[in-house]
Design a protein around this motif. Structure first.
Motif, PDB file in Angstrom:
ATOM      1  N   LEU A 135       0.814  -1.208   0.000  1.00 28.00           N
ATOM      2  CA  LEU A 135       0.000   0.000   0.000  1.00 28.00           C
ATOM      3  C   LEU A 135       0.857   1.272   0.000  1.00 28.00           C
ATOM      4  O   LEU A 135       0.322   2.380   0.113  1.00 28.00           O
ATOM      5  N   LEU A 136       2.168   1.103  -0.148  1.00 28.22           N
ATOM      6  CA  LEU A 136       3.057   2.264  -0.114  1.00 28.22           C
ATOM      7  C   LEU A 136       2.722   3.308  -1.188  1.00 28.22           C
ATOM      8  O   LEU A 136       2.752   4.510  -0.892  1.00 28.22           O
ATOM      9  N   PRO A 137       2.391   2.909  -2.421  1.00 32.54           N
ATOM     10  CA  PRO A 137       2.007   3.935  -3.408  1.00 32.54           C
ATOM     11  C   PRO A 137       0.790   4.755  -2.975  1.00 32.54           C
ATOM     12  O   PRO A 137       0.739   5.972  -3.193  1.00 32.54           O
ATOM     13  N   VAL A 138      -0.178   4.094  -2.346  1.00 31.55           N
ATOM     14  CA  VAL A 138      -1.369   4.804  -1.858  1.00 31.55           C
ATOM     15  C   VAL A 138      -0.966   5.789  -0.759  1.00 31.55           C
ATOM     16  O   VAL A 138      -1.442   6.938  -0.722  1.00 31.55           O
ATOM     17  N   ALA A 139      -0.078   5.350   0.126  1.00 32.44           N
ATOM     18  CA  ALA A 139       0.395   6.231   1.191  1.00 32.44           C
ATOM     19  C   ALA A 139       1.125   7.434   0.606  1.00 32.44           C
ATOM     20  O   ALA A 139       0.983   8.563   1.100  1.00 32.44           O
ATOM     21  N   VAL A 157      20.088   2.946  -2.004  1.00 34.56           N
ATOM     22  CA  VAL A 157      19.125   2.943  -3.108  1.00 34.56           C
ATOM     23  C   VAL A 157      17.705   3.110  -2.573  1.00 34.56           C
ATOM     24  O   VAL A 157      16.924   3.943  -3.079  1.00 34.56           O
ATOM     25  N   PHE A 158      17.345   2.339  -1.571  1.00 40.59           N
ATOM     26  CA  PHE A 158      15.994   2.417  -0.995  1.00 40.59           C
ATOM     27  C   PHE A 158      15.718   3.830  -0.452  1.00 40.59           C
ATOM     28  O   PHE A 158      14.627   4.372  -0.658  1.00 40.59           O
ATOM     29  N   THR A 159      16.697   4.403   0.237  1.00 36.62           N
ATOM     30  CA  THR A 159      16.496   5.724   0.831  1.00 36.62           C
ATOM     31  C   THR A 159      16.403   6.803  -0.237  1.00 36.62           C
ATOM     32  O   THR A 159      15.564   7.719  -0.137  1.00 36.62           O
ATOM     33  N   ALA A 160      17.241   6.709  -1.262  1.00 36.27           N
ATOM     34  CA  ALA A 160      17.209   7.702  -2.341  1.00 36.27           C
ATOM     35  C   ALA A 160      15.850   7.710  -3.031  1.00 36.27           C
ATOM     36  O   ALA A 160      15.290   8.778  -3.324  1.00 36.27           O
ATOM     37  N   VAL A 161      15.294   6.530  -3.275  1.00 35.54           N
ATOM     38  CA  VAL A 161      13.978   6.447  -3.918  1.00 35.54           C
ATOM     39  C   VAL A 161      12.898   6.978  -2.980  1.00 35.54           C
ATOM     40  O   VAL A 161      12.025   7.760  -3.381  1.00 35.54           O
ATOM     41  N   THR A 162      12.940   6.575  -1.726  1.00 37.63           N
ATOM     42  CA  THR A 162      11.917   6.994  -0.763  1.00 37.63           C
ATOM     43  C   THR A 162      11.874   8.511  -0.619  1.00 37.63           C
ATOM     44  O   THR A 162      10.818   9.137  -0.775  1.00 37.63           O
ATOM     45  N   ILE A 163      13.006   9.107  -0.314  1.00 37.20           N
ATOM     46  CA  ILE A 163      13.062  10.551  -0.090  1.00 37.20           C
ATOM     47  C   ILE A 163      12.889  11.310  -1.404  1.00 37.20           C
ATOM     48  O   ILE A 163      12.157  12.307  -1.470  1.00 37.20           O
ATOM     49  N   LEU A 165       3.289   7.659   8.332  1.00 43.64           N
ATOM     50  CA  LEU A 165       2.786   6.892   7.186  1.00 43.64           C
ATOM     51  C   LEU A 165       3.922   6.252   6.406  1.00 43.64           C
ATOM     52  O   LEU A 165       3.816   5.096   5.961  1.00 43.64           O
ATOM     53  N   THR A 166       5.003   6.989   6.216  1.00 45.24           N
ATOM     54  CA  THR A 166       6.158   6.442   5.495  1.00 45.24           C
ATOM     55  C   THR A 166       6.687   5.202   6.195  1.00 45.24           C
ATOM     56  O   THR A 166       6.978   4.180   5.553  1.00 45.24           O
ATOM     57  N   GLY A 210      10.504  11.784   6.181  1.00 46.17           N
ATOM     58  CA  GLY A 210      11.259  11.179   7.272  1.00 46.17           C
ATOM     59  C   GLY A 210      12.570  11.911   7.433  1.00 46.17           C
ATOM     60  O   GLY A 210      12.612  13.070   7.796  1.00 46.17           O
ATOM     61  N   GLY A 211      13.640  11.264   7.122  1.00 43.80           N
ATOM     62  CA  GLY A 211      14.946  11.898   7.222  1.00 43.80           C
ATOM     63  C   GLY A 211      16.014  10.985   6.682  1.00 43.80           C
ATOM     64  O   GLY A 211      15.777   9.800   6.419  1.00 43.80           O
ATOM     65  N   GLU A 212      17.207  11.540   6.514  1.00 41.50           N
ATOM     66  CA  GLU A 212      18.313  10.784   5.937  1.00 41.50           C
ATOM     67  C   GLU A 212      19.346  10.345   6.960  1.00 41.50           C
ATOM     68  O   GLU A 212      20.236   9.556   6.629  1.00 41.50           O
TER      69      GLU A 212
END
Length: 412
Positions: free
Chosen positions: A59-63, A303-309, A108-109, A315-317
């Protein structure tokens, strides 16, 4: 020379200023400590729910779409940590609606599996609350900067249980090489107050084991090599995060951008077959500090953090930076002939320093997290990471390098 009367009057002014700022700092620390504690518990709750119900990541895209809509409706699009840092330097106001928005968006993130920390939200929540308190008290432009810093330090301290690091970090981060000592005592009082509030609610520190190492020339040489590699990694991290954000910005629709980012995270999670890179990754950090890390964990977390942020989640880095640094140090330990526990801790602190350009705060961080048993090594890594990382920063465009890192400069 001052007369006795002038000396007494000066002393009275200093005492009055201290008393006023002590009261403001305690008030700010209490408010921010309570909100910071609530935020800490909310993120912990979100993490626990996600771990128990792994399907939530789908459900991450919805969030992401919900977060984008929330920012748009509350009219705080584009307001983030960089805005807070610029507000300190320029005396700008921080919009109050940012506080509940970043609180909810970060929760939510984490709930739905985005890879992010919480310190960016801490700085924004603290800055927003501090600014609001300053408005209520009708402080002038200069005092508004101080109370905003107090708020930032307070929430940071409540979340990470590192009041001294929080104090020095907020003083260092806006203008590298320049410390406003007038804000030191208010920020420290505010941070300690907030930390005390967090303790009252049962929150505690990281729980990391102290790091102790014998001091010898050979180990210093190995640590120096590690510091060079950490500095290089800090540059790679900053470039990767900013390039990903610029790439994501080519998707003009904020809603489509967030949805695409969510889909990419889902795809990466399924491809790797692990949930280690969703959320902040505190358990992986603990394992790395204990001497165990997947050889590619640091790269995948980046990679995961770069895409998320980059695609609009909040959130934060900094906690992901801890993850990347600890995992990298653990992987490099056997190559360099260093104890894994030492190299991981040095990687965690050193990468933080290289990415945020705050060497004094980083040295205090090493003491508050790992004790002073290997302080000379931490100081060396922080100094080298700071110097060799150049002008790269997680806070590109907001953080200003006031004085050169490599050459003595007179006062500006």
């Amino acid at each position: 020379m001052q007369t006795m009367k002038e000396t007494a009057e000066h002393g009275m002014r200093c005492a009055k200023s201290f008393a006023i700022w002590a009261l403001i700092a305690v008030l700010t620390g209490a408010v921010c400590g309570a909100v910071g504690t609530a935020f800490h518990l909310a993120v912990d709750w979100a993490t626990e729910i996600r771990v128990e119900h792994g399907w939530l990541v789908y459900l991450l895209p919805v969030a992401g779409v919900a977060i984008a809509a929330l920012y748009h409706v509350m009219k705080v699009d584009g307001v983030g940590t960089n805005h807070i840092i610029r507000s300190i330097r320029n005396g700008d106001h921080v919009p109050t609606p940012l506080v509940p928005v970043i609180f909810v968006a970060t929760a939510l993130t984490h709930l739905f599996g985005g890879s992010a920390g919480r310190e960016g939200a801490a700085l924004q929540i603290g800055g927003g609350l501090g600014c609001r308190i300053g408005k209520i008290l009708k402080l002038d432009k200069h005092d508004m900067r101080t109370v905003t810093l107090c708020g930032m330090a307070a929430v940071f301290a409540a979340l990470f249980a590192t009041p001294v690091t929080a104090t020095v970090f907020v003083l260092e981060v806006a203008a590298v090489g320049l410390l406003q000592y007038s804000a030191l005592v208010p920020c420290l009082i505010s941070a300690v107050t907030a930390y005390g509030v967090a303790l009252l609610f049962g929150l505690s520190g990281s729980g990391y084991a102290p790091v102790v190492a014998a001091i010898d020339a050979l180990t210093f040489g190995k640590v120096a090599v590690l510091a060079v590699l950490i500095a290089l990694m800090s540059i790679i991290e900053c470039v990767t995060l900013h390039k990903t954000e610029h790439l994501a910005a080519k998707i003009r629709s904020r809603y489509l951008r967030a949805a695409v980012g969510g889909v990419v995270i889902i795809a990466l999670t399924l491809a790797l077959g692990t949930r280690d890179y969703n959320g902040a990754g505190g358990d992986v950090i603990a394992r790395a500090l204990g001497g165990s890390a997947d050889p590619m964990a640091f790269a995948w977390k980046l990679v995961f953090t770069a895409v998320t942020i980059g695609f609009g989640f909040k959130g934060g880095e900094i906690v992901p930076t801890f993850f990347i640094g600890a995992a990298l140090g653990c992987v490099l330990a056997p190559v360099l002939g260093l104890p894994a526990e030492l190299a991981s801790a040095l990687g965690l602190v050193g990468l933080f320093c290289g990415a945020v350009n705050c060497p004094i705060a980083s040295i205090f961080l090493s003491i508050e997290l790992f004790g002073a048993g290997a302080l000379p090594y931490f100081a060396l890594v922080c100094g080298m990471a700071y110097m060799l990382s150049g002008h790269f920063s997680l806070y590109e465009g907001a953080q200003r390098i006031v004085f050169s890192k490599v050459k003595w400069e007179d006062e500006k």
